[in-house]
Design an enzyme around this catalytic site. Structure first.
Site, short mmCIF file in Angstrom:
data_model
loop_
_atom_site.label_atom_id
_atom_site.label_comp_id
_atom_site.label_asym_id
_atom_site.label_seq_id
_atom_site.Cartn_x
_atom_site.Cartn_y
_atom_site.Cartn_z
N SER A 39 3.67 -6.86 9.29
CA SER A 39 3.20 -5.66 8.61
C SER A 39 2.59 -4.70 9.62
O SER A 39 1.89 -5.12 10.55
CB SER A 39 2.14 -6.06 7.57
OG SER A 39 1.46 -4.93 7.10
N GLU A 69 15.14 0.34 11.64
CA GLU A 69 13.89 0.81 12.23
C GLU A 69 12.84 -0.31 12.33
O GLU A 69 12.19 -0.46 13.35
CB GLU A 69 13.30 1.95 11.38
CG GLU A 69 14.11 3.22 11.42
CD GLU A 69 13.63 4.27 10.42
OE1 GLU A 69 14.26 5.34 10.38
OE2 GLU A 69 12.65 4.02 9.69
N ARG A 90 0.05 0.91 -6.71
CA ARG A 90 0.86 2.12 -6.53
C ARG A 90 2.16 1.93 -7.31
O ARG A 90 2.68 0.84 -7.38
CB ARG A 90 1.21 2.33 -5.06
CG ARG A 90 0.03 2.52 -4.18
CD ARG A 90 0.53 2.73 -2.75
NE ARG A 90 -0.43 2.14 -1.85
CZ ARG A 90 -0.14 1.32 -0.87
NH1 ARG A 90 1.09 0.96 -0.66
NH2 ARG A 90 -1.07 0.85 -0.10
N LYS A 134 1.88 -10.33 -0.49
CA LYS A 134 2.97 -9.46 -0.95
C LYS A 134 3.75 -10.16 -2.06
O LYS A 134 4.93 -10.50 -1.89
CB LYS A 134 3.92 -9.12 0.21
CG LYS A 134 3.41 -8.05 1.14
CD LYS A 134 3.42 -6.69 0.47
CE LYS A 134 3.07 -5.61 1.48
NZ LYS A 134 3.00 -4.30 0.85
#
Length: 186
Positions: A39, A69, A90, A134
């Protein structure tokens, strides 16, 4: 809708969910070893590579770009595992694809810029590692084990990626769609 952030544009769908894409990256078609990355916020924790979609970007293109990426890998994009919603802290709607890794870069963007690491995990071990911090990422792998198999057809569509959704409990991540019958439009 879009929100601007330094070096990044966040895109949202019509329901206010941040548009995201990710890949479960596997060593081979057996789908028994998955690649996780460290992370950027908590370098001692592992995550599934993925991130926000750019304006006008298709979910499958965003997924491939993000793993390049973040994990420094290229590969063969396979089926859409599902669209996952997370509403707790979120609102995210994440398109999760399967990718079979065919090339692993020695140095890649996030390893050079932020010191990101990557590591192969057996699927059950990855679920355990992800569950505490997570849980929505662990859910991707649980769905993999409980739903589609490696013979499913790919479902990357050129029709904006809209596959429909269903909304349930707003406090837990949930699986929305796993389509094995879709066709590829090119």
């Amino acid at each position: 809708m879009m929100k601007f952030k330094p070096n990044q544009t966040r895109t949202y769908d019509g329901e206010g969910f941040k548009r995201r894409a990710a890949c479960l990256c596997f060593k081979n078609e057996k789908e028994d070893e998955v690649l996780l990355v460290s992370s950027s916020r908590h370098p001692d924790q592992w995550i599934v590579p993925g991130g926000g979609m750019e304006p006008e970007e298709e979910p499958c293109g965003a997924a491939v770009r993000e793993v390049y990426e973040e994990a420094g890998v290229k590969g063969k994009l396979g089926r859409l595992l599902g669209i996952f919603e997370h509403n707790q802290d979120r609102k995210h709607r994440t398109y999760v694809y399967i990718l079979i890794v065919t090339e692993t870069l020695e140095d890649w963007e996030d390893s050079v810029n932020i010191g990101r690491k990557r590591k192969w995990f057996k699927v059950d071990e990855a679920i355990r590692v992800l569950q505490s911090h997570k849980p929505v990422h662990a859910e991707y792998l649980r769905r993999l084990k409980n739903t589609c198999n490696p013979t499913c057809s790919p479902v990357c569509s050129s029709t904006n990626g809209n596959m429909g959704s269903q909304v349930t409990d707003n406090n837990t991540p949930h699986y929305v769609v796993c389509s094995t019958q879709a066709t590829v439009n090119r």
